[in-house]
Design a protein around this motif. Structure first.
Motif, PDB file in Angstrom:
ATOM      1  N   ALA A  94       1.505  -5.705  -4.782  1.00  0.00           N
ATOM      2  CA  ALA A  94       2.315  -5.294  -3.625  1.00  0.00           C
ATOM      3  C   ALA A  94       2.767  -3.844  -3.775  1.00  0.00           C
ATOM      4  CB  ALA A  94       3.515  -6.219  -3.477  1.00  0.00           C
ATOM      5  N   GLY A  95       3.105  -3.429  -4.993  1.00  0.00           N
ATOM      6  CA  GLY A  95       3.501  -2.045  -5.214  1.00  0.00           C
ATOM      7  C   GLY A  95       2.379  -1.072  -4.934  1.00  0.00           C
ATOM      8  N   ILE A  96       1.174  -1.438  -5.324  1.00  0.00           N
ATOM      9  CA  ILE A  96       0.009  -0.592  -5.033  1.00  0.00           C
ATOM     10  C   ILE A  96      -0.239  -0.549  -3.532  1.00  0.00           C
ATOM     11  CG2 ILE A  96      -2.491  -0.346  -5.332  1.00  0.00           C
ATOM     12  CD1 ILE A  96      -2.115  -1.676  -8.133  1.00  0.00           C
ATOM     13  N   GLU A  97      -0.275  -1.724  -2.915  1.00  0.00           N
ATOM     14  CA  GLU A  97      -0.558  -1.801  -1.475  1.00  0.00           C
ATOM     15  C   GLU A  97       0.468  -1.041  -0.643  1.00  0.00           C
ATOM     16  OE1 GLU A  97      -0.860  -6.028  -0.862  1.00  0.00           O
ATOM     17  OE2 GLU A  97      -2.980  -6.052  -1.475  1.00  0.00           O
ATOM     18  N   ARG A  98       1.692  -0.953  -1.120  1.00  0.00           N
ATOM     19  CA  ARG A  98       2.761  -0.263  -0.401  1.00  0.00           C
ATOM     20  C   ARG A  98       2.434   1.206  -0.170  1.00  0.00           C
ATOM     21  NH1 ARG A  98       8.651  -1.205  -2.828  1.00  0.00           N
ATOM     22  NH2 ARG A  98       7.990  -3.331  -2.391  1.00  0.00           N
ATOM     23  N   VAL A  99       1.646   1.817  -1.072  1.00  0.00           N
ATOM     24  CA  VAL A  99       1.400   3.260  -0.984  1.00  0.00           C
ATOM     25  C   VAL A  99      -0.070   3.641  -0.800  1.00  0.00           C
ATOM     26  CG1 VAL A  99       3.498   3.885  -2.238  1.00  0.00           C
ATOM     27  CG2 VAL A  99       1.369   3.473  -3.510  1.00  0.00           C
ATOM     28  N   VAL A 100      -0.959   2.673  -0.687  1.00  0.00           N
ATOM     29  CA  VAL A 100      -2.394   2.965  -0.567  1.00  0.00           C
ATOM     30  C   VAL A 100      -2.674   3.937   0.581  1.00  0.00           C
ATOM     31  CG1 VAL A 100      -4.585   1.925   0.172  1.00  0.00           C
ATOM     32  CG2 VAL A 100      -3.336   0.944  -1.731  1.00  0.00           C
ATOM     33  N   GLU A 101      -2.191   3.609   1.757  1.00  0.00           N
ATOM     34  CA  GLU A 101      -2.455   4.461   2.922  1.00  0.00           C
ATOM     35  C   GLU A 101      -1.720   5.794   2.804  1.00  0.00           C
ATOM     36  OE1 GLU A 101      -1.961   3.619   7.497  1.00  0.00           O
ATOM     37  OE2 GLU A 101      -2.900   1.908   6.468  1.00  0.00           O
ATOM     38  N   GLU A 102      -0.456   5.724   2.450  1.00  0.00           N
ATOM     39  CA  GLU A 102       0.388   6.914   2.326  1.00  0.00           C
ATOM     40  C   GLU A 102      -0.220   7.956   1.381  1.00  0.00           C
ATOM     41  OE1 GLU A 102       4.537   7.844  -0.053  1.00  0.00           O
ATOM     42  OE2 GLU A 102       4.304   5.871   0.837  1.00  0.00           O
ATOM     43  N   LEU A 103      -0.774   7.493   0.265  1.00  0.00           N
ATOM     44  CA  LEU A 103      -1.277   8.409  -0.764  1.00  0.00           C
ATOM     45  C   LEU A 103      -2.784   8.604  -0.739  1.00  0.00           C
ATOM     46  CD1 LEU A 103       0.932   7.178  -3.754  1.00  0.00           C
ATOM     47  CD2 LEU A 103       1.394   9.061  -2.150  1.00  0.00           C
ATOM     48  N   GLY A 104      -3.484   7.919   0.163  1.00  0.00           N
ATOM     49  CA  GLY A 104      -4.936   8.054   0.233  1.00  0.00           C
ATOM     50  C   GLY A 104      -5.639   7.484  -0.981  1.00  0.00           C
ATOM     51  N   ILE A 105      -5.116   6.387  -1.506  1.00  0.00           N
ATOM     52  CA  ILE A 105      -5.734   5.753  -2.664  1.00  0.00           C
ATOM     53  C   ILE A 105      -6.960   4.981  -2.208  1.00  0.00           C
ATOM     54  CG2 ILE A 105      -5.415   4.077  -4.529  1.00  0.00           C
ATOM     55  CD1 ILE A 105      -2.412   4.765  -4.459  1.00  0.00           C
ATOM     56  N   PRO A 106      -8.126   5.229  -2.809  1.00  0.00           N
ATOM     57  CA  PRO A 106      -9.352   4.543  -2.384  1.00  0.00           C
ATOM     58  C   PRO A 106      -9.236   3.018  -2.538  1.00  0.00           C
ATOM     59  CG  PRO A 106      -9.852   6.285  -3.966  1.00  0.00           C
ATOM     60  CD  PRO A 106      -8.369   6.135  -3.932  1.00  0.00           C
ATOM     61  N   GLN A 107      -9.909   2.321  -1.650  1.00  0.00           N
ATOM     62  CA  GLN A 107     -10.003   0.862  -1.719  1.00  0.00           C
ATOM     63  C   GLN A 107     -11.451   0.481  -1.710  1.00  0.00           C
ATOM     64  OE1 GLN A 107      -7.225  -1.623  -1.724  1.00  0.00           O
ATOM     65  NE2 GLN A 107      -6.617   0.287  -2.673  1.00  0.00           N
ATOM     66  N   PRO A 108     -11.963  -0.317  -2.606  1.00  0.00           N
ATOM     67  CA  PRO A 108     -11.274  -0.750  -3.807  1.00  0.00           C
ATOM     68  C   PRO A 108     -10.824   0.436  -4.655  1.00  0.00           C
ATOM     69  CG  PRO A 108     -13.373  -1.921  -3.570  1.00  0.00           C
ATOM     70  CD  PRO A 108     -13.328  -0.849  -2.530  1.00  0.00           C
TER      71      PRO A 108
END
Length: 136
Positions: A94-108
């Motif tokens: 949940a902590g990762i998902e909270r900032v994925v979009e905000e920080l541009g973290i690649p998925q996967p």
């Protein structure tokens, strides 16, 4: 593209991260372990694993930006989590998902390790994040 993320066929799946990253740049960026502290060193999200993960990733993004990088350049993440047990997984994610979009973290996510430890910097610190990036 400096970093290519992939999971070759036959590797353990599904996982929320890639197993392999290939970097073609020459400049390496190593971000020291980031914890839940604000710029003045005050604790953030005390007792909240998801909140601490999100804050540590935001600090990691600041470190990357300071070197001219972003999460798109990250070839590896390493998380140290205090007193790890499987029931902490949902809060961790949940902590990762909270900032994925905000920080541009690649998925996967880039390749990562989540390592359980007894103790970190200070007793209130639940997680520490290290990042390794490669730039052209």
């Amino acid at each position: 593209m400096t970093v290519q993320l992939l999971t070759p066929e036959g590797m353990f799946a599904p996982v929320p991260y890639h197993h392999v990253s290939i970097a073609s740049g020459a400049r390496q960026v190593h971000i020291a372990g980031q914890i839940a502290r604000d710029a003045a060193g005050n604790p953030v999200a005390t007792g909240d694993l998801a909140g601490q993960v999100a804050h540590a990733l935001r600090s990691t993004a600041r470190g990357l930006a300071g070197a001219g990088a972003s999460f798109a350049d990250v070839v590896r993440l390493r998380f140290f989590v205090t007193h790890w047990t499987p029931d902490k997984y949902d809060d961790f994610v949940a902590g990762i998902e909270r900032v994925v979009e905000e920080l541009g973290i690649p998925q996967p996510l880039p390749p990562l390790s989540a390592i359980g430890v007894d103790y970190l910097f200070e007793p209130d610190v639940l997680v520490e994040v290290e990042a390794y990036a490669v730039l052209d």
